[in-house]
Write an enzyme that holds these catalytic residues in place. Structure first.
Site, PDB file in Angstrom:
ATOM      1  N   ARG A 252     -26.267  -3.364   5.115  1.00  0.00           N
ATOM      2  CA  ARG A 252     -25.909  -4.745   4.817  1.00  0.00           C
ATOM      3  C   ARG A 252     -26.354  -5.703   5.929  1.00  0.00           C
ATOM      4  O   ARG A 252     -26.323  -6.919   5.756  1.00  0.00           O
ATOM      5  CB  ARG A 252     -24.398  -4.858   4.592  1.00  0.00           C
TER       6      ARG A 252
ATOM      7  N   LYS B 158       0.845  -1.192   0.000  1.00  0.00           N
ATOM      8  CA  LYS B 158       0.000   0.000   0.000  1.00  0.00           C
ATOM      9  C   LYS B 158       0.887   1.251   0.000  1.00  0.00           C
ATOM     10  O   LYS B 158       1.881   1.306   0.717  1.00  0.00           O
ATOM     11  CB  LYS B 158      -0.923   0.011   1.221  1.00  0.00           C
TER      12      LYS B 158
ATOM     13  N   GLU C 271     -20.889  -7.074   8.509  1.00  0.00           N
ATOM     14  CA  GLU C 271     -21.873  -6.309   9.274  1.00  0.00           C
ATOM     15  C   GLU C 271     -22.995  -7.184   9.821  1.00  0.00           C
ATOM     16  O   GLU C 271     -23.450  -6.983  10.962  1.00  0.00           O
ATOM     17  CB  GLU C 271     -22.457  -5.194   8.398  1.00  0.00           C
TER      18      GLU C 271
END
Length: 608
Positions: free
Chosen positions: A381, A268, A353
């Site tokens: 969700r 990253k 979730e």
């Protein structure tokens, strides 16, 4: 479209550097997702070199890492408008470019989209295949494995590029992510794997069988066994920043007539030293100085998320029954403070979730006081779990809904517009909202002490529109509203951040309107609302939620039941997906800025 196919490897590497510099240049001015995009530049260049995105569906998981794709596909000049009002989106968006296959702002949808595309391609007897780029953080969500189960069973031709950077937004959680990183990062693994390759290349044919058996046995300690047991061909891990190697592997995978997963390892922030590595703060950034990495306009005031986290920590120190969970957003929701202080009571369950919600339902059943701390857009969700696992049992789970209302530059996929309406449908659910910093703390105290049913309270990104302590704050009392200012003829009924919006308009009207903080969207203070409706000529409703199923609609229904025909006007969100842009500019587009509301009200006042 940048013509990559006629470039040499050296030219492609130079193009990668140019793309990376362009990303840094624009994101440093506009803000946006940085480190994930810098880490995926070579992957996307190799994808475009080998495949034509107009023929092969390019499916990006979340798609916040697709900036290089945008730059390659005719958006180099318009990239300056990234995430700006009327500019290009921070996510893939087919209405913006035919090179974008699907809009995506939530994690772990890519493989299911790939399955659907592969099914259609097979039915059409075509010879193209979906190309899916998915980060290893997305491998923590159940939707990914539902798709993998079908992919491995039906063997849809598909290329899945696993971008393994050992990061999600924050530190990745879960056995799968740990498995990917730990088994491939060891010096032993890398040395032995390299040695096996050399041995296989030099052995005579007579010895190949035994060597192959040894290689298969070696896979028992590699990620390959996981995916191959699921029915996928596995290649990797390979260097995700080596364009030449990526092109070679992609060209070979193109000829597979079955699903293949290419495991790439990337860093990253690659190419921008300040952001390189496992730095969560560089995932999504405000404008910053390129030389130092320091934000250009650092926020000095404490925001609602920090207020929430500090107050919940204070309460958790006093009450051992308080527990909490978030779904891959510990710092975004402030729950990292609680996880650090009480690691046995507060949890990050990764991008899950629904699991977060259902697990807290069981903790409520066991006598705990569980807080589910999730952004409004992501709580969508968990809708089934909220109904089936929490509300039917009437369990006192507390939903702390961050980023409620307009969130700005992230746009349609992230606006917190729907939670009031969809939670209002659910029996047993209590819905309320603070109006300022101080009342947010009181909202937390109410949540801690209320154990009769599930509840949800919402608060905005950035800050409240109402300055703190503009009005005296009292403790929340279930279903009770507050009159903040007494006027005549018209009344402003606000909910949450809508109170601040109503206050600003009322100030401009020299406080002529009665101002009410509804405090609760469910149950509404029906008695007070009816009383105000009978004594005022018109009611104006302010909330940061959609009109359909919203507060004005519910109030209208209540008044009509009692044959009270007071006029009502809603300043809630229209039946649209709200575009991206700076929050104040989006408010103007929606006619919810103070001047637009004033114009609408002053026209009404002439007719009263």
């Amino acid at each position: 479209m940048i013509d990559l196919k006629n470039m040499s490897i050296d030219e492609l590497c130079a193009q990668a550097e140019s793309i990376r510099n362009r990303i840094i240049e624009v994101v440093s001015k506009n803000g946006g997702h940085l480190s994930s995009n810098l880490g995926s530049v070579e992957l996307i260049i190799a994808m475009h070199y080998v495949f034509d995105c107009k023929e092969y569906p390019f499916i990006f998981d979340v798609s916040h890492q697709a900036y290089a794709h945008k730059l390659i596909t005719d958006r180099w000049d318009s990239f300056d408008t990234l995430r700006q009002t009327n500019g290009i989106s921070g996510f893939t968006k087919p209405s913006e470019s035919s090179s974008d296959y699907f809009i995506a702002g939530h994690s772990s949808t890519s493989l299911s989209l790939g399955v659907g595309a592969a099914r259609a391609i097979r039915l059409n007897n075509e010879h193209r295949i979906p190309i899916v780029l998915i980060g290893d953080g997305a491998m923590s969500a159940g939707l990914t494995y539902e798709a993998l189960d079908e992919i491995g069973d039906i063997k849809y031709p598909m290329i899945i590029i696993l971008n393994d950077n050992e990061m999600s937004i924050s530190k990745p959680i879960g056995a799968i992510s740990k498995y990917l990183s730990t088994t491939t990062a060891t010096k032993f693994y890398q040395e032995v794997r390299g040695g096996i390759k050399k041995i296989l290349q030099n052995l005579p044919d007579s010895a190949t069988y035994m060597a192959k058996r040894f290689e298969e046995s070696f896979k028992l300690i590699t990620p390959g066994i996981l995916f191959e047991e699921l029915g996928l061909n596995y290649i990797g891990p390979i260097d995700g920043h080596n364009i030449s190697e990526l092109i070679n592997i992609f060209q070979k995978a193109k000829n597979f007539n079955s699903p293949v997963l290419i495991h790439t390892q990337t860093t990253k922030g690659y190419g921008y030293k300040i952001a390189e590595g496992k730095y969560e703060k560089w995932h999504s950034v405000p404008p910053f100085c390129i030389d130092t990495g320091i934000p250009l306009n650092p926020t000095k005031s404490i925001n609602p998320t920090k207020i929430f986290a500090n107050k919940l920590l204070e309460l958790a120190k006093k009450d051992e029954k308080i527990v909490g969970v978030t779904a891959a957003m510990p710092s975004g929701t402030g729950l990292d403070l609680l996880i650090d202080s009480f690691p046995n009571r507060f949890f990050d369950v990764a991008i899950a979730e629904a699991h977060a919600t259902t697990s807290m339902a069981a903790m409520a059943k066991e006598g705990y006081k569980p807080f589910v701390v999730i952004y409004s857009t992501f709580l969508q969700r968990a809708f089934d779990s909220i109904i089936h696992d929490v509300s039917i049992m009437n369990l006192p789970v507390k939903f702390a809904i961050d980023r409620a209302g307009i969130v700005g530059e992230d746009g349609e996929t992230h606006q917190g517009a729907f939670d009031i309406s969809y939670l209002n449908l659910i029996p047993n659910m209590v819905i309320y909202a603070p109006r300022d910093d101080e009342s947010l703390e009181l909202a937390l105290e109410f949540a801690t002490n209320y154990n009769d049913s599930p509840l949800a309270f919402r608060y905005p990104r950035g800050g409240f529109l109402l300055p703190n302590k503009t009005y005296q704050n009292n403790n929340f009392e279930l279903g009770k509203a507050e009159i903040l200012n007494k006027g005549s003829d018209i009344a402003f009924l606000g909910f949450g951040n809508g109170v601040g919006r109503a206050h600003l308009v009322n100030e401009a009207l020299q406080n002529k309107a009665t101002l009410v903080d509804l405090r609760f969207a469910k149950p509404l203070d029906i008695g007070l609302i009816k009383e105000i409706a009978k004594t005022h000529k018109k009611l104006y409703i302010f909330s940061d939620g959609v009109k359909l199923g919203g507060i004005a609609q519910n109030i209208s229904y209540i008044l009509l039941e009692d044959s009270i025909f007071t006029k009502i006007k809603s300043f809630e969100f229209q039946d649209i997906f709200i575009p991206h842009g700076k929050t104040q500019e989006v408010e103007k587009i929606l006619n919810l800025d103070t001047q637009s509301i004033l114009n609408a009200i002053q026209g009404d006042l002439k007719n009263l």
